[in-house]
Design a protein around this motif. Sequence first.
Motif, PDB file in Angstrom:
ATOM      1  N   LEU A  35       0.837  -1.209   0.000  1.00 39.31           N
ATOM      2  CA  LEU A  35       0.000   0.000   0.000  1.00 39.31           C
ATOM      3  C   LEU A  35       0.870   1.256   0.000  1.00 39.31           C
ATOM      4  O   LEU A  35       0.565   2.230  -0.697  1.00 39.31           O
ATOM      5  N   VAL A  36       1.948   1.236   0.776  1.00 39.04           N
ATOM      6  CA  VAL A  36       2.883   2.367   0.806  1.00 39.04           C
ATOM      7  C   VAL A  36       3.503   2.555  -0.575  1.00 39.04           C
ATOM      8  O   VAL A  36       3.579   3.677  -1.089  1.00 39.04           O
ATOM      9  N   LEU A  37       3.926   1.471  -1.187  1.00 36.72           N
ATOM     10  CA  LEU A  37       4.553   1.550  -2.512  1.00 36.72           C
ATOM     11  C   LEU A  37       3.578   2.074  -3.567  1.00 36.72           C
ATOM     12  O   LEU A  37       3.960   2.869  -4.432  1.00 36.72           O
ATOM     13  N   GLU A  38       2.331   1.663  -3.486  1.00 36.99           N
ATOM     14  CA  GLU A  38       1.321   2.179  -4.423  1.00 36.99           C
ATOM     15  C   GLU A  38       1.128   3.677  -4.218  1.00 36.99           C
ATOM     16  O   GLU A  38       0.990   4.439  -5.176  1.00 36.99           O
ATOM     17  N   ARG A  39       1.136   4.117  -2.961  1.00 37.39           N
ATOM     18  CA  ARG A  39       1.011   5.553  -2.666  1.00 37.39           C
ATOM     19  C   ARG A  39       2.208   6.315  -3.223  1.00 37.39           C
ATOM     20  O   ARG A  39       2.049   7.378  -3.830  1.00 37.39           O
ATOM     21  N   LEU A  40       3.407   5.764  -3.046  1.00 32.59           N
ATOM     22  CA  LEU A  40       4.607   6.412  -3.577  1.00 32.59           C
ATOM     23  C   LEU A  40       4.518   6.547  -5.090  1.00 32.59           C
ATOM     24  O   LEU A  40       4.895   7.579  -5.658  1.00 32.59           O
ATOM     25  N   ARG A  41       3.999   5.518  -5.739  1.00 28.33           N
ATOM     26  CA  ARG A  41       3.879   5.552  -7.192  1.00 28.33           C
ATOM     27  C   ARG A  41       2.905   6.648  -7.624  1.00 28.33           C
ATOM     28  O   ARG A  41       3.138   7.326  -8.616  1.00 28.33           O
ATOM     29  N   GLN A  42       1.857   6.855  -6.872  1.00 30.17           N
ATOM     30  CA  GLN A  42       0.866   7.879  -7.208  1.00 30.17           C
ATOM     31  C   GLN A  42       1.364   9.284  -6.888  1.00 30.17           C
ATOM     32  O   GLN A  42       1.134  10.214  -7.650  1.00 30.17           O
ATOM     33  N   GLU A  43       2.041   9.443  -5.754  1.00 35.01           N
ATOM     34  CA  GLU A  43       2.440  10.775  -5.289  1.00 35.01           C
ATOM     35  C   GLU A  43       3.714  11.292  -5.948  1.00 35.01           C
ATOM     36  O   GLU A  43       3.864  12.492  -6.124  1.00 35.01           O
ATOM     37  N   GLY A  44       4.651  10.432  -6.247  1.00 40.58           N
ATOM     38  CA  GLY A  44       5.902  10.873  -6.842  1.00 40.58           C
ATOM     39  C   GLY A  44       6.945  11.262  -5.799  1.00 40.58           C
ATOM     40  O   GLY A  44       6.801  11.010  -4.612  1.00 40.58           O
ATOM     41  N   ILE A  45       7.987  11.913  -6.285  1.00 40.71           N
ATOM     42  CA  ILE A  45       9.151  12.236  -5.451  1.00 40.71           C
ATOM     43  C   ILE A  45       8.846  13.375  -4.483  1.00 40.71           C
ATOM     44  O   ILE A  45       8.300  14.410  -4.864  1.00 40.71           O
ATOM     45  N   SER A  46       9.208  13.149  -3.241  1.00 38.82           N
ATOM     46  CA  SER A  46       9.247  14.168  -2.194  1.00 38.82           C
ATOM     47  C   SER A  46      10.285  13.665  -1.197  1.00 38.82           C
ATOM     48  O   SER A  46      10.683  12.499  -1.245  1.00 38.82           O
ATOM     49  N   ASP A  47      10.726  14.531  -0.300  1.00 39.05           N
ATOM     50  CA  ASP A  47      11.691  14.073   0.701  1.00 39.05           C
ATOM     51  C   ASP A  47      11.133  12.889   1.488  1.00 39.05           C
ATOM     52  O   ASP A  47      11.816  11.893   1.716  1.00 39.05           O
ATOM     53  N   TYR A  48       9.869  13.012   1.896  1.00 43.92           N
ATOM     54  CA  TYR A  48       9.244  11.944   2.675  1.00 43.92           C
ATOM     55  C   TYR A  48       9.185  10.644   1.870  1.00 43.92           C
ATOM     56  O   TYR A  48       9.532   9.577   2.369  1.00 43.92           O
ATOM     57  N   ASN A  49       8.770  10.735   0.608  1.00 47.13           N
ATOM     58  CA  ASN A  49       8.637   9.534  -0.211  1.00 47.13           C
ATOM     59  C   ASN A  49       9.985   8.902  -0.538  1.00 47.13           C
ATOM     60  O   ASN A  49      10.102   7.680  -0.600  1.00 47.13           O
ATOM     61  N   LEU A  50      11.014   9.713  -0.720  1.00 47.29           N
ATOM     62  CA  LEU A  50      12.360   9.169  -0.908  1.00 47.29           C
ATOM     63  C   LEU A  50      12.794   8.405   0.345  1.00 47.29           C
ATOM     64  O   LEU A  50      13.350   7.305   0.255  1.00 47.29           O
ATOM     65  N   ALA A  51      12.536   8.986   1.514  1.00 49.13           N
ATOM     66  CA  ALA A  51      12.888   8.328   2.774  1.00 49.13           C
ATOM     67  C   ALA A  51      12.118   7.024   2.942  1.00 49.13           C
ATOM     68  O   ALA A  51      12.673   6.014   3.397  1.00 49.13           O
ATOM     69  N   GLU A  52      10.849   7.023   2.567  1.00 51.73           N
ATOM     70  CA  GLU A  52      10.042   5.808   2.662  1.00 51.73           C
ATOM     71  C   GLU A  52      10.575   4.714   1.748  1.00 51.73           C
ATOM     72  O   GLU A  52      10.678   3.554   2.151  1.00 51.73           O
ATOM     73  N   LEU A  53      10.916   5.051   0.515  1.00 57.21           N
ATOM     74  CA  LEU A  53      11.454   4.057  -0.402  1.00 57.21           C
ATOM     75  C   LEU A  53      12.784   3.513   0.120  1.00 57.21           C
ATOM     76  O   LEU A  53      13.024   2.307   0.097  1.00 57.21           O
ATOM     77  N   GLY A  54      13.631   4.384   0.632  1.00 58.63           N
ATOM     78  CA  GLY A  54      14.894   3.940   1.209  1.00 58.63           C
ATOM     79  C   GLY A  54      14.684   2.989   2.375  1.00 58.63           C
ATOM     80  O   GLY A  54      15.350   1.956   2.486  1.00 58.63           O
ATOM     81  N   ARG A  55      13.725   3.322   3.232  1.00 60.95           N
ATOM     82  CA  ARG A  55      13.404   2.481   4.389  1.00 60.95           C
ATOM     83  C   ARG A  55      12.937   1.097   3.934  1.00 60.95           C
ATOM     84  O   ARG A  55      13.368   0.071   4.467  1.00 60.95           O
ATOM     85  N   LEU A  56      12.091   1.065   2.910  1.00 61.98           N
ATOM     86  CA  LEU A  56      11.586  -0.220   2.433  1.00 61.98           C
ATOM     87  C   LEU A  56      12.672  -1.035   1.724  1.00 61.98           C
ATOM     88  O   LEU A  56      12.715  -2.262   1.853  1.00 61.98           O
ATOM     89  N   LEU A  57      13.551  -0.370   0.994  1.00 56.19           N
ATOM     90  CA  LEU A  57      14.663  -1.093   0.368  1.00 56.19           C
ATOM     91  C   LEU A  57      15.523  -1.769   1.431  1.00 56.19           C
ATOM     92  O   LEU A  57      15.964  -2.911   1.255  1.00 56.19           O
ATOM     93  N   ILE A  58      15.767  -1.077   2.534  1.00 61.21           N
ATOM     94  CA  ILE A  58      16.542  -1.663   3.632  1.00 61.21           C
ATOM     95  C   ILE A  58      15.785  -2.838   4.240  1.00 61.21           C
ATOM     96  O   ILE A  58      16.362  -3.893   4.511  1.00 61.21           O
ATOM     97  N   ARG A  59      14.475  -2.678   4.436  1.00 52.84           N
ATOM     98  CA  ARG A  59      13.674  -3.752   5.036  1.00 52.84           C
ATOM     99  C   ARG A  59      13.755  -5.039   4.220  1.00 52.84           C
ATOM    100  O   ARG A  59      13.844  -6.126   4.778  1.00 52.84           O
TER     101      ARG A  59
END
Length: 94
Positions: A17-41
């Motif tokens: 669900l987070v990844l789908e939201r990122l895909r819809q919203e696009g790049i922002s500082d928050y979304n970059l941090a979220e993608l980085g967090r998930l890549l680590i997970r």
Amino acid sequence: MTNPKNLQHPREAQDRLVLERLRQEGISDYNLAELGRLLIRYDGFPGAETNKKLMAELLEKWQLTEEELFERTRAIHARGGVYKVGSDKREDWT
């Protein structure tokens, strides 16, 4: 015996669900941090192939390598404030 590619991560559905939201919203500082967090997970996790594919697609869409993403997120975290206390946007490292 279970195929490792079929293993599900305990947070896989929520993270999708987070990844789908990122895909819809696009790049922002928050979304970059979220993608980085998930890549680590998911780093080294033998499964969750759909989420891994979505993360790779986001990197490609945002024209970033994984290293470039982590470079940007280190700078974002150094400035602070991306996960503000008391905000509904908070990190979830579980």
